[in-house]
Motif scaffolding. Sequence first.
Motif, PDB file in Angstrom:
ATOM      1  N   ALA A 186       0.803  -1.174  -0.017  1.00 13.19           N
ATOM      2  CA  ALA A 186       0.013  -0.032   0.058  1.00 13.19           C
ATOM      3  C   ALA A 186       0.640   1.204  -0.059  1.00 13.19           C
ATOM      4  N   GLN A 225       1.133   4.216  -2.693  1.00 18.52           N
ATOM      5  CA  GLN A 225       0.972   5.758  -2.428  1.00 18.52           C
ATOM      6  C   GLN A 225       2.372   6.557  -2.944  1.00 18.52           C
ATOM      7  N   SER A 239      -5.944  11.121   1.940  1.00 21.23           N
ATOM      8  CA  SER A 239      -6.344   9.834   1.859  1.00 21.23           C
ATOM      9  C   SER A 239      -5.009   9.022   2.292  1.00 21.23           C
ATOM     10  N   VAL A 240      -3.931   9.320   1.913  1.00 20.98           N
ATOM     11  CA  VAL A 240      -2.683   8.669   2.204  1.00 20.98           C
ATOM     12  C   VAL A 240      -2.364   8.964   3.692  1.00 20.98           C
ATOM     13  N   SER A 287      -4.695   6.658   5.589  1.00 21.80           N
ATOM     14  CA  SER A 287      -4.045   5.169   5.216  1.00 21.80           C
ATOM     15  C   SER A 287      -2.894   4.905   6.530  1.00 21.80           C
ATOM     16  N   HIS A 314      -2.651   2.138   9.232  1.00 22.85           N
ATOM     17  CA  HIS A 314      -1.488   1.187   9.141  1.00 22.85           C
ATOM     18  C   HIS A 314      -0.566   1.299  10.524  1.00 22.85           C
TER      19      HIS A 314
END
Length: 178
Positions: free
Chosen positions: A83, A87, A160-161, A164, A168
């Motif tokens: 992921a 990114q 969004s990153v 995320s 994580h």
Amino acid sequence: MTTVGRRALLTAGAAGAAITLAGCTSGGDEGPRKPTAAERAAAAEAALRTRSAATSRDLLLRYDSVADAHPALAARLTPLREAVAAQVKALAEGGTAPAPGPTRSGSPSPAPSRSLAFVRVPADPAAALRSLASAERATADTHTATLLTAPPEYARLLASVAASGAAHAYLLIEGGRG
């Protein structure tokens, strides 16, 4: 405290030099042409993309370091690492930062600003996961802070990153419990 790496400084300097060179004309009496607002905005976005991609690329380097130091964690880290690699690619698109290339395992890899030897990984696997979670949170915080200066579409990607990264960090610490 976040530090600016040499690559980010060089990229920003190169972007500034490109703008300066673009402003030069061959007409003798006209003088140098000033960059338009659109050119300045494009250069600023390119520099922003380069910095953001480099930040995530450093995180990707940390994932690789932890997986190399603790092979038993590799299976757990692989989906999160993939992921982050995606990114890096998304953050760099449209900018001047290189996208990840394949590693020896065939999965995307960063164009690192440091070698793996400079990333310290705790000997204890749980401590290594906590350290990686901390790096995820720091990267998410950096992307969140960048939202203030990003154009709208890129700001949405950064948001969004960052979200995320927060997920994580949670999965790295809480995902192994239960």
